[in-house]
Every structure is written in structure tokens, then in C-alpha cells.
Scaffold this motif. Sequence first.
Motif, mmCIF file in Angstrom:
data_model
loop_
_atom_site.group_PDB
_atom_site.id
_atom_site.type_symbol
_atom_site.label_atom_id
_atom_site.label_comp_id
_atom_site.label_asym_id
_atom_site.label_seq_id
_atom_site.Cartn_x
_atom_site.Cartn_y
_atom_site.Cartn_z
ATOM 1 N N ILE A 121 0.827 -1.210 0.000
ATOM 2 C CA ILE A 121 0.000 0.000 0.000
ATOM 3 C C ILE A 121 0.862 1.262 0.000
ATOM 4 N N LEU A 122 1.941 1.268 0.784
ATOM 5 C CA LEU A 122 2.841 2.418 0.803
ATOM 6 C C LEU A 122 3.472 2.650 -0.571
ATOM 7 N N LEU A 123 3.934 1.580 -1.200
ATOM 8 C CA LEU A 123 4.506 1.709 -2.543
ATOM 9 C C LEU A 123 3.448 2.155 -3.555
ATOM 10 N N MET A 124 2.239 1.626 -3.413
ATOM 11 C CA MET A 124 1.156 1.991 -4.317
ATOM 12 C C MET A 124 0.845 3.484 -4.212
ATOM 13 N N ASN A 125 0.853 4.023 -2.991
ATOM 14 C CA ASN A 125 0.563 5.440 -2.808
ATOM 15 C C ASN A 125 1.700 6.329 -3.292
ATOM 16 N N LEU A 126 2.938 5.859 -3.165
ATOM 17 C CA LEU A 126 4.061 6.598 -3.743
ATOM 18 C C LEU A 126 3.906 6.707 -5.261
ATOM 19 N N GLN A 127 3.527 5.591 -5.874
ATOM 20 C CA GLN A 127 3.294 5.582 -7.312
ATOM 21 C C GLN A 127 2.151 6.528 -7.682
ATOM 22 N N SER A 128 1.099 6.489 -6.872
ATOM 23 C CA SER A 128 -0.056 7.347 -7.119
ATOM 24 C C SER A 128 0.330 8.823 -7.054
ATOM 25 N N TYR A 129 1.144 9.166 -6.070
ATOM 26 C CA TYR A 129 1.574 10.569 -5.928
ATOM 27 C C TYR A 129 2.367 11.018 -7.151
ATOM 28 N N LEU A 130 3.291 10.179 -7.606
ATOM 29 C CA LEU A 130 4.103 10.537 -8.766
ATOM 30 C C LEU A 130 3.271 10.612 -10.046
ATOM 31 N N LEU A 131 2.330 9.674 -10.196
ATOM 32 C CA LEU A 131 1.477 9.691 -11.385
ATOM 33 C C LEU A 131 0.608 10.946 -11.434
ATOM 34 N N ARG A 132 0.125 11.376 -10.266
ATOM 35 C CA ARG A 132 -0.723 12.570 -10.214
ATOM 36 C C ARG A 132 0.077 13.858 -10.394
ATOM 37 N N ASN A 133 1.221 13.949 -9.741
ATOM 38 C CA ASN A 133 1.940 15.212 -9.661
ATOM 39 C C ASN A 133 3.052 15.363 -10.697
ATOM 40 N N GLU A 134 3.622 14.255 -11.163
ATOM 41 C CA GLU A 134 4.708 14.341 -12.131
ATOM 42 C C GLU A 134 4.240 14.109 -13.567
ATOM 43 N N LEU A 135 3.241 13.268 -13.729
ATOM 44 C CA LEU A 135 2.812 12.884 -15.073
ATOM 45 C C LEU A 135 1.422 13.383 -15.455
ATOM 46 N N SER A 136 0.657 13.858 -14.456
ATOM 47 C CA SER A 136 -0.745 14.247 -14.680
ATOM 48 C C SER A 136 -1.538 13.105 -15.310
#
Length: 206
Positions: free
Chosen positions: A41-56
Motif C-alpha cells: 500500500i505504501l509503494l502503491m501510494n508513492l506511485q499514485s503521488y508521482l502519477l498525479r503530480n509528475e505525469l498528470s
Amino acid sequence: MFEAVGFMFFSTIETLSLFALMMSLYRLKMIDYIWPALFVILLMNLQSYLLRNELSLEFLVPLIGILIFTFMLATIVKLPIVWSAIVTISGYVIFGVIQTIVVTILFGSVAEAQSTNVNGYILQTITALLMFFLSWGMYKFGIGFSFNFDRFRIKWENIITVILIMIFLIAISVILYFNQIWINILFFAVSLAFLLYYAVRKENEE
């Protein structure tokens, strides 16, 4: 920095409550799988943050979440792959209904709920509390579905699960490669390697 920490903290609470609901809905004991699940879950949320903020790429986040949860239930909780998908999707549906109700009552619209970080944190916290309470009540009072999941296990399922995880990793890595988000590729590789470890270990145990 504060935004990233806030996102991780409240998203982890929210996602953990989703996992609790999935488990309680099908009469499974969450506490038996809490530590490996929390790591994923922690890794999944890290990925989610990057997908939202770095890649839109916000539209990819729910799909990726569903796939990772499905693989996690198949490898860590050891449910048949088909039932892992059913448990995951049913959990997401209930989660969506609850969060929609909270948004409507507290904020009136999704746009207002997303207008500030504080509003988002309030929404995640209240949703998580309701989900944890619902999960606790369902498990305590024996509410939910109970199946002999192994009856629905297909032949060569462990191998199929490993192949699906590898395909997913390759596909998402290609997307991220063209966007040059190397750190996100690393997070996906680590989380899926962790799930592959459980899948292979299950195969060896059998």
C-alpha cells in the motif's frame, strides 16, 4: 515536502481502510496480512503521488490500484485470481459509494472537495473512519460473504498470476519510460517483485 507527506499519510489511511473493507466483506481476517499489505500500500501510494503530480495521469491511478490490489490478494492472501478481482472491484464500488455520500454531505461537489489540500484530507479521513467502522461491524457481527475460494481456482493459476504480473510491469514500465519517470519504474518494480516473491513461494509450497 509537506504536501507529499500529507498525501502519503492520509492516502495510506484511506487505502488501508479499503483493504479492511475488502477483507471483511468476504469474511477474511485483515490482521493476518497487515504487514505485507501495508508495504504494498505504501509503494502503491508513492506511485499514485508521482502519477498525479509528475505525469498528470490521474486517470491511470484507479486502474493501477485495482490491478495491484488484485495481485496482492492473489499472492499474499492467496485467493484465486478471478476472486481476487471480484473482491477488489466490489470493495472499490462500496468505497466509491461511501466517498460520494461524504462528498455530497460535506462539500456539495467533487470540485469543492478537491479545491484545497485540507478539504481532501478531511474527505480521506472521514471516508477511512467510516470504512474502518463498517469493516469492524461486518466482521464482528458476521456480515459478509463466505466461500470456499479454492473451489474456484483454475489450473496453473500460480503461473498465470506470475505471467500477468510480469505483463503489467512491462506495460507500465513502457508508459513511464517514455515519460522518463525512472523513480516510479523503480517503485513499480519493487512492489511487483514483492508480489512475485509471494506468488513463487506459494507455488513452491504447493
